[in-house]
Scaffold this motif. Structure first.
Motif, PDB file in Angstrom:
ATOM      1  N   LEU A   1     -84.908  -8.734 -29.974  1.00 32.62           N
ATOM      2  CA  LEU A   1     -86.557  -8.501 -29.972  1.00 32.62           C
ATOM      3  C   LEU A   1     -86.788  -6.996 -29.721  1.00 32.62           C
ATOM      4  O   LEU A   1     -86.490  -6.139 -28.914  1.00 32.62           O
ATOM      5  CB  LEU A   1     -86.714  -8.661 -28.153  1.00 32.62           C
ATOM      6  N   LEU A   2     -87.971  -6.235 -30.292  1.00 35.58           N
ATOM      7  CA  LEU A   2     -87.939  -4.649 -29.942  1.00 35.58           C
ATOM      8  C   LEU A   2     -89.234  -4.654 -29.497  1.00 35.58           C
ATOM      9  O   LEU A   2     -90.411  -5.146 -29.664  1.00 35.58           O
ATOM     10  CB  LEU A   2     -88.820  -4.594 -31.297  1.00 35.58           C
ATOM     11  N   LEU A   3     -89.364  -3.681 -28.120  1.00 37.67           N
ATOM     12  CA  LEU A   3     -90.296  -3.671 -27.518  1.00 37.67           C
ATOM     13  C   LEU A   3     -91.092  -2.373 -28.216  1.00 37.67           C
ATOM     14  O   LEU A   3     -90.634  -0.883 -28.298  1.00 37.67           O
ATOM     15  CB  LEU A   3     -89.935  -2.953 -25.835  1.00 37.67           C
ATOM     16  N   LYS A   4     -92.134  -2.046 -28.660  1.00 33.94           N
ATOM     17  CA  LYS A   4     -92.835  -0.814 -29.204  1.00 33.94           C
ATOM     18  C   LYS A   4     -93.588  -0.364 -28.672  1.00 33.94           C
ATOM     19  O   LYS A   4     -94.943  -1.273 -27.861  1.00 33.94           O
ATOM     20  CB  LYS A   4     -92.727  -0.990 -30.460  1.00 33.94           C
ATOM     21  N   HIS A   5     -94.346   1.008 -28.653  1.00 39.12           N
ATOM     22  CA  HIS A   5     -95.361   1.760 -28.144  1.00 39.12           C
ATOM     23  C   HIS A   5     -96.095   1.738 -29.281  1.00 39.12           C
ATOM     24  O   HIS A   5     -96.120   2.928 -30.333  1.00 39.12           O
ATOM     25  CB  HIS A   5     -95.260   2.399 -27.068  1.00 39.12           C
ATOM     26  N   ALA A   6     -97.192   1.004 -29.302  1.00 39.83           N
ATOM     27  CA  ALA A   6     -98.306   1.205 -30.189  1.00 39.83           C
ATOM     28  C   ALA A   6     -98.871   2.108 -30.533  1.00 39.83           C
ATOM     29  O   ALA A   6     -99.353   3.174 -31.597  1.00 39.83           O
ATOM     30  CB  ALA A   6     -99.293  -0.237 -30.554  1.00 39.83           C
ATOM     31  N   ASP A   7     -98.872   3.213 -29.691  1.00 37.00           N
ATOM     32  CA  ASP A   7    -100.002   3.977 -29.118  1.00 37.00           C
ATOM     33  C   ASP A   7     -99.103   5.290 -29.432  1.00 37.00           C
ATOM     34  O   ASP A   7    -100.132   6.574 -30.021  1.00 37.00           O
ATOM     35  CB  ASP A   7    -100.634   4.102 -27.971  1.00 37.00           C
ATOM     36  N   GLU A   8     -98.066   5.363 -29.490  1.00 37.20           N
ATOM     37  CA  GLU A   8     -97.004   6.092 -30.360  1.00 37.20           C
ATOM     38  C   GLU A   8     -96.517   6.025 -31.832  1.00 37.20           C
ATOM     39  O   GLU A   8     -95.032   5.868 -31.745  1.00 37.20           O
ATOM     40  CB  GLU A   8     -95.857   6.815 -29.326  1.00 37.20           C
ATOM     41  N   GLY A   9     -97.400   5.691 -32.859  1.00 36.72           N
ATOM     42  CA  GLY A   9     -96.932   5.071 -33.983  1.00 36.72           C
ATOM     43  C   GLY A   9     -95.908   4.490 -33.733  1.00 36.72           C
ATOM     44  O   GLY A   9     -94.739   4.198 -34.218  1.00 36.72           O
ATOM     45  N   ASP A  10     -96.116   2.905 -32.999  1.00 35.76           N
ATOM     46  CA  ASP A  10     -95.188   1.898 -32.729  1.00 35.76           C
ATOM     47  C   ASP A  10     -93.244   2.887 -32.527  1.00 35.76           C
ATOM     48  O   ASP A  10     -92.341   2.090 -33.017  1.00 35.76           O
ATOM     49  CB  ASP A  10     -94.730   0.772 -34.229  1.00 35.76           C
ATOM     50  N   ARG A  11     -93.625   3.610 -31.791  1.00 38.50           N
ATOM     51  CA  ARG A  11     -91.935   4.319 -31.439  1.00 38.50           C
ATOM     52  C   ARG A  11     -90.940   3.324 -30.608  1.00 38.50           C
ATOM     53  O   ARG A  11     -91.409   1.910 -29.698  1.00 38.50           O
ATOM     54  CB  ARG A  11     -91.993   5.012 -30.065  1.00 38.50           C
ATOM     55  N   ILE A  12     -90.330   2.341 -30.804  1.00 34.21           N
ATOM     56  CA  ILE A  12     -89.155   1.512 -30.136  1.00 34.21           C
ATOM     57  C   ILE A  12     -88.966   1.971 -28.819  1.00 34.21           C
ATOM     58  O   ILE A  12     -88.329   3.068 -28.893  1.00 34.21           O
ATOM     59  CB  ILE A  12     -87.882   1.280 -31.134  1.00 34.21           C
ATOM     60  N   TYR A  13     -89.697   0.903 -27.440  1.00 33.07           N
ATOM     61  CA  TYR A  13     -88.445   2.090 -26.148  1.00 33.07           C
ATOM     62  C   TYR A  13     -87.816   1.044 -25.856  1.00 33.07           C
ATOM     63  O   TYR A  13     -86.314   1.476 -24.736  1.00 33.07           O
ATOM     64  CB  TYR A  13     -89.588   1.518 -25.001  1.00 33.07           C
ATOM     65  N   LYS A  14     -87.437   0.005 -26.488  1.00 30.34           N
ATOM     66  CA  LYS A  14     -86.469  -1.604 -25.780  1.00 30.34           C
ATOM     67  C   LYS A  14     -85.862  -1.977 -27.441  1.00 30.34           C
ATOM     68  O   LYS A  14     -86.945  -2.040 -27.794  1.00 30.34           O
ATOM     69  CB  LYS A  14     -86.562  -1.749 -25.077  1.00 30.34           C
ATOM     70  N   LEU A  15     -84.881  -2.755 -27.751  1.00 29.99           N
ATOM     71  CA  LEU A  15     -83.771  -3.080 -28.219  1.00 29.99           C
ATOM     72  C   LEU A  15     -83.262  -4.156 -27.294  1.00 29.99           C
ATOM     73  O   LEU A  15     -82.432  -3.665 -26.826  1.00 29.99           O
ATOM     74  CB  LEU A  15     -83.084  -2.415 -29.495  1.00 29.99           C
ATOM     75  N   ILE A  16     -83.970  -5.439 -27.852  1.00 30.78           N
ATOM     76  CA  ILE A  16     -82.770  -6.211 -26.775  1.00 30.78           C
ATOM     77  C   ILE A  16     -82.239  -7.501 -27.491  1.00 30.78           C
ATOM     78  O   ILE A  16     -83.007  -8.218 -28.538  1.00 30.78           O
ATOM     79  CB  ILE A  16     -83.883  -6.798 -25.615  1.00 30.78           C
ATOM     80  N   PRO A  17     -81.295  -7.095 -27.482  1.00 27.19           N
ATOM     81  CA  PRO A  17     -80.278  -8.213 -28.720  1.00 27.19           C
ATOM     82  C   PRO A  17     -80.797  -9.694 -27.717  1.00 27.19           C
ATOM     83  O   PRO A  17     -80.284  -9.496 -26.523  1.00 27.19           O
ATOM     84  CB  PRO A  17     -78.473  -8.047 -28.478  1.00 27.19           C
ATOM     85  N   LEU A  18     -80.195 -10.430 -28.699  1.00 23.64           N
ATOM     86  CA  LEU A  18     -80.935 -11.987 -28.202  1.00 23.64           C
ATOM     87  C   LEU A  18     -79.710 -13.666 -29.176  1.00 23.64           C
ATOM     88  O   LEU A  18     -79.767 -13.438 -29.839  1.00 23.64           O
ATOM     89  CB  LEU A  18     -82.205 -12.721 -28.681  1.00 23.64           C
ATOM     90  N   GLU A  19     -79.559 -13.668 -28.512  1.00 21.70           N
ATOM     91  CA  GLU A  19     -78.429 -14.958 -28.751  1.00 21.70           C
ATOM     92  C   GLU A  19     -79.118 -15.999 -28.132  1.00 21.70           C
ATOM     93  O   GLU A  19     -79.516 -16.449 -26.949  1.00 21.70           O
ATOM     94  CB  GLU A  19     -77.691 -15.477 -27.848  1.00 21.70           C
TER      95      GLU A  19
END
Lengths: 592, 288
Positions: free
Chosen positions: A247-265
């Motif tokens: 699960l990628l959490l991106k900030h759309a106002d910063e060009g989809d900069r990824i702030y958090k990557l959460i591995p999921l099972e």
């Protein structure tokens, strides 16, 4: 078997003259020959086929008779079902889950195909109507016998991002208009709440089969007291086995900069909710994106669009002589949550006492006296023993117990026409009311806060906060996520004001002059440009029933339905084939 | 156009003049024959036999070789021309043409001072012109042809030849003008005439209705001569088989004539009759 037009069976009597005409028709031409003996010689070698030739005329006549009989039966419109021929209402589910890919197309395409087959089987013998359902019921055709009209109505149905609102189906099923004379047929994948408890009057026709899918079924993003952003999410899976992804959490106002990557099972079904904190994360537009190994059957629920609004306190000016308690109340909300800020210039809200002569657009007036645009007249003081709350949930007073206030110093007062009285005395004198005039708004509090010692009450700053945020149109901060079909508040709305809403496609704009706009119909970010500046709102599916695409447990409850071409159609095809076969013989007889 | 029409007679006269030029004769009988006799044109030598004319012994040869050798000359005789014109109903479409051919041949014969006799032929023999001779009979001959009509049932060529032989014992040149589509065949009749030492010439007249089948499908076929009918479905295959059968029939006629040294000319109404006669004359007359 029954016939819709049995009178046409009388046309079978025409077989007799047909046979007579046919026999006359096949009488061969007479040809004279000078070498008869040579023809004898030629045909003496073909005796083997002479039997067939003798039979051929009879066979040809038989084919003609069968073709004619097939046409007569086609005209008589045979039916092989005991259907009572009630008017049929085809309701096609166009909720978001119907966009799931299955086989070579989507479930919606499969539903439309099934609907077309049903319409083809009606063959103009039965009235039908076509409707679609998502967040609301939309009729695309009237009750009609015209297959063309019905097919056109089916064709215009398109996918939507709306989750299914089962209450729409409930009200449809309970609508007395669709009584005994109609059959309501819902063509759906069954991915919605309450599918197992549909009204009896709705026959369920299942579309599609279980599809493996993972979706974000809940998401929220908001500022925490410590200044960090709290991210809440929940995912659900209709895969029978656990699947892995990120699960990628991106900030759309910063060009989809990824702030958090959460591995999921991700386990089958609805997974546990998770919360993450993001320190030093800015406000603005955020996107949560599911990235699955191997993909899934439905893309729309893999993304969640969320917004975190910038902190924008309501600017409040205190324009009274005894400012202390008023300023203290404003500062209490300025220091804590930053919802209000005390200003001297360019205020959004002005707090006044007495005649309220300040020319601000929005005014909170205490102790009404003298002449003012906010009342027609003010009279003598009255005693208020039992104040009555008339609008309990109004934003001005919803956070306080207005019935417990002491309205000392209250006067007889006549509010302007059209004012909304929130609290009144037992004798009907308005005590707190909301009024507007020429685009300006005011909340009038008919009491003397000092005399009543209301300034010492905990409800005093609450009332000021409620009145200020209400007059500023900011009583409800936008949520991080809205669902398609929801109505979103218009920040900064004031009666008469308008705002421009830009849809998620980025090009379409709407002029909105209401406190809310909607229903939201698309997924993505809506942009709002209005009196309170620029705002964004996220629209995401986040509905577990639309994401859990395993409909194995759902079964069709629809009664017998004819599908495909009608018996008349096939009889006409048979007649044509017979005529073609006969014409082959006829051609042979005619030209050898 | 009538057969007695001056224009038609002029066409016949032209053919006669051509015949004179080609055949070269000028006296009582101009028609050449394969038989030898007392003419003036030398033909061959032969050993003297008892009964031969002494005058024809070549004495010069006797003086040299002491053997009696006689000179043979082409026979110039008063020949009889028999025209057997098929007048059955199968000839209806080409009957005018057949009579034109007969008129041309008969006119040449009468002008060549040959004896001419004409019969109509169907299921039986019917006289059209009794034996006659001389140019003066030409108009009567043409009148008879003009009045000639088809008759009878199925053509029985063999019967007709027997009847003919019973009526006319005198040997001559028998010209048969017919389509030769005889159900019983032509071989027996030709053989019979030849056996009675007639010279024979066959003039076969067929048109496209005889040779081709341009209709197909279900038909009731009717014999124009007997009225017999038969219901058939004629496909292209059957049409082709019929056309092949006609070709085979005509080939059989050709082989029969070749085998029996009988002259044969095949023609049809699409070729002008005088062109046919000219062609026959250029080939050397009615001699096989």
């Amino acid at each position: 078997m029954s016939f819709l037009a049995p009178a046409f069976l009388w046309s079978l009597l025409a077989l007799l003259p047909l046979a007579a005409v046919y026999l006359l028709k096949v009488r061969p031409r007479k040809k004279a020959t000078t070498a008869f003996f040579l023809w004898d010689r030629v045909f003496s070698e073909k005796r083997a086929t002479s039997l067939f030739q003798r039979l051929r005329d009879a066979l040809s006549l038989l084919l003609m008779a069968l073709a004619f009989a097939a046409l007569a039966f086609a005209l008589a419109r045979p039916e092989f079902t005991d259907d009572e021929r009630k008017d049929l209402v085809l309701v096609i589910d166009r909720s978001a889950s119907m966009a799931a890919e299955e086989g070579t197309g989507t479930r919606l395409e499969a539903a439309k195909k099934a609907a077309r087959q049903i319409v083809a089987a009606l063959d103009g013998n039965q009235r039908a109507a076509v409707a679609s359902v998502g967040n609301e019921l939309t009729f695309h055709s009237h009750l009609s016998r015209s297959p063309r009209e019905l097919l056109d109505a089916i064709d215009v149905i398109e996918e939507s991002a709306f989750p299914m609102r089962s209450e729409v189906l409930q009200s449809l099923g309970e609508d007395a208009h669709w009584g005994e004379d109609h059959r309501l047929l819902l063509l759906s994948d069954g991915s919605f709440e309450g599918v197992e408890a549909l009204p009896e009057s709705i026959e369920f026709y299942k579309i599609g089969s279980p599809v493996g899918n993972v979706g974000i079924v809940a998401a929220d993003l908001r500022r925490q007291p410590d200044g960090s952003l709290g991210f809440f999410y929940r995912v659900a899976s209709s895969f029978p086995e656990p699947v892995n992804g990120d699960l990628l959490l991106k900030h759309a106002d910063e060009g989809d900069r990824i702030y958090k990557l959460i591995p999921l099972e991700i386990a089958p079904g609805v997974n546990e909710a998770e919360v993450f904190s993001l320190a030093d994360a800015p406000a603005g537009r955020w996107v949560a994106e599911l990235d699955l190994e191997g993909g899934d059957g439905f893309a729309s629920d893999d993304l969640a669009w969320m917004t975190v609004p910038e902190a924008r306190p309501v600017r409040v000016k205190v324009a009274t002589a005894d400012r202390f308690f008023f300023e203290t109340s404003v500062l209490a909300f300025q220091r804590g949550s930053g919802l209000l800020s005390l200003v001297e210039e360019d205020p959004e809200i002005t707090i006044e006492k007495g005649a309220a002569t300040d020319s601000g657009d929005a005014v909170v007036v205490f102790t009404p006296a003298g002449e003012s645009p906010w009342w027609d007249s003010v009279g003598e003081e009255i005693d208020v023993l039992l104040p009555r709350v008339l609008v309990e949930d109004h934003p001005v007073i919803r956070l306080l117990d207005a019935s417990a206030l002491v309205f000392a110093g209250a006067r007889e007062i006549t509010p302007p026409a059209g004012s909304l009285v929130l609290v009144e005395s037992e004798s009907g004198v308005p005590l707190i009311y909301r009024t507007t005039r020429e685009g300006r708004g005011a909340v009038v509090v008919n009491l003397d806060p000092v005399a009543s010692e209301f300034v010492l009450s905990a409800w005093f700053p609450v009332l000021i906060h409620g009145a200020a945020t209400h007059l500023a149109g900011r009583e409800d901060e936008p949520a991080a996520v809205y669902r398609p079909g929801d109505r979103a508040p218009m920040p900064g709305y004031r009666e008469g004001s308008t705002a421009t809403v830009t849809l998620p496609d980025g090009t379409t704009t709407l002029e909105v002059s209401d406190a809310e706009f909607g229903p939201l119909a698309a997924l993505g970010f809506y942009g709002i440009e209005g009196r309170a500046g620029a705002w964004s709102m996220g629209s995401s599916l986040v509905t577990k029933t639309e994401s859990l695409l395993d409909n194995a447990a759902v079964t069709t409850t629809a009664g017998p339905l004819s599908r495909g071409q009608s018996p008349s159609y096939w009889l006409i095809v048979l007649a044509l084939l017979l005529l073609v076969a006969e014409s082959v013989f006829y051609h042979r007889r005619k030209v050898g | 156009m009538l057969f007695t029409d001056p224009v038609f007679i002029r066409r016949l006269e032209s053919l006669y003049l051509l015949a004179r030029k080609v055949l070269g004769g000028s006296l009582q009988a101009d028609r050449k024959t394969t038989r030898k006799g007392a003419g003036i044109t030398f033909a061959d030598y032969a050993e003297y036999r008892l009964g031969d004319d002494f005058r024809s012994i070549d004495w010069r040869i006797y003086a040299k070789f002491e053997s009696l050798i006689i000179k043979l000359f082409e026979l110039e005789e008063d020949a009889t021309i028999y025209l057997l014109v098929d007048a059955s109903r199968s000839m209806k479409s080409k009957f005018r043409y057949a009579r034109e051919l007969a008129a041309a041949l008969g006119y040449i014969a009468l002008n060549s001072l040959d004896r001419l006799c004409v019969y109509g032929m169907a299921d039986t023999l019917r006289p059209v012109l009794d034996p006659c001779r001389g140019r003066g009979k030409a108009m009567g001959f043409l009148q008879s042809l003009e009045e000639m009509e088809t008759f009878g049932g199925d053509t029985d060529f063999t019967t007709c030849t027997r009847e003919f032989q019973a009526r006319r014992k005198r040997k001559g040149l028998v010209i048969v003008i017919s389509d030769f589509l005889f159900p019983e065949g032509f071989d027996a009749g030709l053989k019979y005439l030849q056996w009675h030492r007639h010279d024979l010439f066959c003039l076969q007249v067929q048109d496209d209705t005889d040779r081709k089948c341009d209709w197909k499908g279900d038909v009731t076929l009717e014999c124009v001569e007997t009225g017999q009918t038969r219901r058939l479905t004629v496909s292209p295959a059957e049409a082709r088989a019929y056309e092949a059968a006609v070709v085979a029939w005509n080939d059989e006629l050709k082989q029969c004539c070749a085998r029996r040294s009988i002259g044969l000319a095949s023609t049809g109404p699409e070729i002008p009759f005088d062109a046919v006669i000219q062609e026959i004359l250029r080939r050397g007359g009615l001699v096989a």
